[in-house]
Design a protein around this motif. Structure first.
Motif, PDB file in Angstrom:
ATOM      1  N   VAL A   1       0.755  -1.011   0.281  1.00 43.78           N
ATOM      2  CA  VAL A   1      -0.116  -0.759  -0.242  1.00 43.78           C
ATOM      3  C   VAL A   1       0.773   1.447   0.025  1.00 43.78           C
ATOM      4  CG1 VAL A   1      -1.772  -1.009   1.555  1.00 43.78           C
ATOM      5  CG2 VAL A   1      -0.655   0.229   2.610  1.00 43.78           C
TER       6      VAL A   1
ATOM      7  N   GLY B   1      -1.359   5.579 -11.481  1.00 48.49           N
ATOM      8  CA  GLY B   1      -1.792   6.606 -11.137  1.00 48.49           C
ATOM      9  C   GLY B   1      -0.038   7.431 -10.810  1.00 48.49           C
TER      10      GLY B   1
ATOM     11  N   TYR C   1      -0.456  -0.655 -10.699  1.00 48.73           N
ATOM     12  CA  TYR C   1      -1.629   0.152 -10.307  1.00 48.73           C
ATOM     13  C   TYR C   1      -0.994   0.818 -11.265  1.00 48.73           C
ATOM     14  CZ  TYR C   1      -4.425  -3.798  -8.805  1.00 48.73           C
ATOM     15  OH  TYR C   1      -4.903  -4.904  -8.061  1.00 48.73           O
TER      16      TYR C   1
ATOM     17  N   MET D   1      -2.355  12.243   0.703  1.00 48.86           N
ATOM     18  CA  MET D   1      -3.214  10.879  -0.044  1.00 48.86           C
ATOM     19  C   MET D   1      -3.551   9.615   0.886  1.00 48.86           C
ATOM     20  SD  MET D   1      -0.623  10.039  -4.225  1.00 48.86           S
ATOM     21  CE  MET D   1      -1.585   9.299  -4.299  1.00 48.86           C
ATOM     22  N   ASP D   2      -4.253   9.001   0.307  1.00 48.49           N
ATOM     23  CA  ASP D   2      -4.494   7.876   1.305  1.00 48.49           C
ATOM     24  C   ASP D   2      -3.749   6.168   1.595  1.00 48.49           C
ATOM     25  OD1 ASP D   2      -6.017   5.558   2.376  1.00 48.49           O
ATOM     26  OD2 ASP D   2      -7.296   4.933   0.368  1.00 48.49           O
ATOM     27  N   LYS D   3      -3.067   6.498   2.550  1.00 50.32           N
ATOM     28  CA  LYS D   3      -2.570   5.491   2.769  1.00 50.32           C
ATOM     29  C   LYS D   3      -2.476   4.314   2.572  1.00 50.32           C
ATOM     30  CE  LYS D   3       0.373   9.070   3.233  1.00 50.32           C
ATOM     31  NZ  LYS D   3      -0.954  10.002   2.889  1.00 50.32           N
ATOM     32  N   ASP D   4      -3.735   4.215   2.750  1.00 52.49           N
ATOM     33  CA  ASP D   4      -4.073   2.467   2.323  1.00 52.49           C
ATOM     34  C   ASP D   4      -4.496   1.933   1.233  1.00 52.49           C
ATOM     35  OD1 ASP D   4      -4.297   1.645   5.472  1.00 52.49           O
ATOM     36  OD2 ASP D   4      -5.990   3.021   5.402  1.00 52.49           O
ATOM     37  N   GLN D   5      -3.771   2.811   0.400  1.00 49.48           N
ATOM     38  CA  GLN D   5      -4.455   2.436  -1.376  1.00 49.48           C
ATOM     39  C   GLN D   5      -3.407   1.506  -1.874  1.00 49.48           C
ATOM     40  OE1 GLN D   5      -4.188   6.320  -3.308  1.00 49.48           O
ATOM     41  NE2 GLN D   5      -4.078   5.366  -5.958  1.00 49.48           N
TER      42      GLN D   5
END
Ligand SMILES: O=P(O)(O)OC[C@H]1O[C@H](O)[C@H](O)[C@@H](O)[C@@H]1O
Ligand SMILES: [Fe+2]
Length: 185
Positions: A29, A79, A77, A46-50
């Protein structure tokens, strides 16, 4: 390692994923990639669990066995963090002279390479591309496209991963989106 593999196939390769008893799956992640991207402010927002990438690795022998091989398949992924493409952590091999093959399966990306003199270069990854990574060359992959990037790897079972050198000093160049063109800066 079991000895009955010849009679009972246990590892399956479906949907760009390995499945079976000697397969290890791991997920990275964004929070685990703290420090590797250049734009701290963008990272902090940003979302750290992404999920950035997932690896399934087939390890038919024990880690550090001389003469054996491992195989992995990674889904990275799409991004960016700021203008820097999502990428793997990157590493040298602990047994530094060990080489590795990467090959592209799906999507578009760049393999970023750096030797011990900190010279950086890159090779385009696409479905069917093949990359020989010599020993003593650090390697990391960036997804430069809009879809997932899938690549596979084969490396010696006594190679090991040295993440510390990259964590401490990074790569000497970053792969940035400059007006839509992936550029090493
Ligand atoms: O280990 P990273 O630098 O995060 O790269 C992710 C993975 O990419 C490939 O699948 C390699 O074969 C693996 O050994 C590696 O672990
Ligand atoms: Fe490697």
């Amino acid at each position: 390692m079991r000895t009955n593999r010849i009679f009972i196939p246990e590892v399956f390769f479906t949907n760009n994923c390995l499945t079976g008893e000697d397969v290890i799956k791991s997920t990275r992640v964004l929070g685990e990639l703290d420090g590797i991207f250049g734009d701290r402010q963008a990272f902090d927002g940003m979302d750290k669990d992404q999920v950035i990438y997932q690896v399934s690795s087939y390890l038919p022998v024990l880690e550090n066995t001389p003469g054996g091989l491992f195989m992995g398949i990674t889904t990275l992924y799409p991004g960016k963090v700021g203008s820097e493409f999502f990428m793997t952590k990157g590493h040298f091999h602990s047994n530094s002279d060990r080489a590795e093959f990467y090959w592209g399966v799906e999507g578009e990306g760049m393999l970023i390479l750096m030797n011990e003199q900190r010279e950086v270069w890159a090779e385009r990854i696409f479905p069917g591309s093949l990359h020989y990574i010599p020993g003593k060359v650090a390697h990391r992959v960036a997804n430069t496209g809009y879809q997932k990037l899938v690549f596979s790897a084969c490396w010696p079972s006594d190679a090991g991963h040295d993440y510390a050198t990259i964590s401490a000093a990074g790569f000497a160049q970053r792969l940035i989106d400059v007006n839509g063109v992936p550029t090493l800066v």
